[in-house]
Enzyme design. Structure first.
Site, short mmCIF file in Angstrom:
data_model
loop_
_atom_site.label_atom_id
_atom_site.label_comp_id
_atom_site.label_asym_id
_atom_site.label_seq_id
_atom_site.Cartn_x
_atom_site.Cartn_y
_atom_site.Cartn_z
N SER A 146 0.84 -1.20 0.00
CA SER A 146 0.00 0.00 0.00
C SER A 146 0.88 1.26 0.00
O SER A 146 1.74 1.41 -0.86
CB SER A 146 -0.98 -0.05 1.18
N GLU A 240 -9.35 -3.91 -6.35
CA GLU A 240 -8.99 -2.77 -5.51
C GLU A 240 -8.85 -1.48 -6.29
O GLU A 240 -8.53 -1.48 -7.49
CB GLU A 240 -7.72 -3.07 -4.73
N HIS A 270 -7.64 -5.45 -0.79
CA HIS A 270 -6.45 -4.61 -0.85
C HIS A 270 -5.42 -5.09 0.18
O HIS A 270 -5.74 -5.39 1.32
CB HIS A 270 -6.87 -3.17 -0.55
#
Length: 304
Positions: A146, A240, A270
């Protein structure tokens, strides 16, 4: 003695080309403070055969996961939109990563926004990386998920600008690589991504950047010169909102002549490998990461 002839542990002589640290103009909003509090603190996990310790690298607190007879080092940068998370909260993933790769995994506890806006996180990542580079025979592999994936890619941009040896490899899991937050998948995947959203991305970007241009490659590495990047593995969910970031980055790397592998997995959340550890798809992703990383952890260092 490192393979370049420099004594292991010797201080590096590089000057990082990073913007200066700035003071914050924002206090944590109440909802962010509440989210941090809800995460609490977890008992330190254990993993068979992996030692877990606290350490400081470049004066940055880290969690270090060491398997038996470690081969190489992985620098892990956790996710959380640059405003949430910690090395401690992701220790269970770091320990599994160490077991899967056979490498020492150093999870950096970089400073978070909004208290510490850009470029505090890149400064912290650079300090840890420089210390690891000074004591390793082979440059570490860098892995981030991320926002940590964006930070890992930004670290490579900083290495290239500064004349520092780039990592041996780069692994990006559901990486946030463009803080302009304009990708089409924010809309096309809005209904299927339950963990991240366009609104959350814009709020996090604003709290992190605090007026700094989002098109700076140290914030949005998708916009950088990628020719110096090491072999890179990208993994993303087809469900995502950050899917387009990974697809666009993989294409840009390929155009730059960088050895690139990409895995797009349907039906998973995600950042699933680091957040949902017990999913079968997470074990599969960890195996993909390990097969990518193991050969790179033993190759000769490559300087920019």
């Amino acid at each position: 003695m490192r393979r370049d002839g420099t004594p292991t542990g010797a201080p590096a002589s590089y000057a990082w080309e990073l913007p200066p640290i700035r003071s914050s103009t924002l206090a944590p909003p109440p909802e962010l403070a509440a989210r941090r509090a809800s995460m609490g603190s977890l008992p330190r996990p254990t993993h068979p055969g992996v030692d877990i310790d606290d350490a400081r690298y470049g004066d940055v607190p880290c969690v270090v996961c060491t398997p038996p007879r470690p081969r190489g080092t992985v620098l892990y940068l956790h996710g959380g939109g640059y405003r949430l998370g910690s090395a401690a909260l992701f220790t269970a993933f770091a320990a599994r990563l160490a077991a899967a790769t056979g490498a020492r995994v150093v999870a950096a506890d970089y400073r978070l926004a909004p208290e510490h806006p850009f470029p505090a996180a890149p400064h912290d990542a650079a300090r840890v990386y420089e210390r690891l580079l000074s004591e390793c025979d082979v440059p570490p592999v860098v892995l981030g998920d991320s926002a940590g994936g964006g930070l890992g890619a930004a670290l490579v941009v900083a290495c290239a600008r500064s004349g520092m040896a780039v990592p041996s490899g780069l692994v990006l899991l559901s990486a946030w690589l463009d803080l302009r937050c304009a990708a089409g998948s924010y809309r096309s995947r809005a209904a299927t991504d339950q963990l991240f959203s366009h609104e959350a991305a814009r709020q996090a970007a604003d709290q992190y950047l605090q007026g700094h241009p989002a098109d700076d490659p140290l914030a949005s590495p998708l916009l950088g010169d990628l020719r110096a990047f090491p072999p890179t593995l990208l993994c993303a969910s087809t469900d995502e909102v950050l899917l387009d970031d990974s697809v666009a980055f993989a294409a840009a790397l390929a155009r730059a002549g960088v050895a690139t592998s990409a895995s797009y997995v349907p039906g998973v959340p995600h950042a699933w490998p680091s957040v949902f550890l017990d999913l079968p798809a997470s074990a599969q992703a960890l195996d993909v990461v390990a097969r990518f990383a193991r050969p790179l952890l033993a190759k000769e260092p490559t300087a920019v």
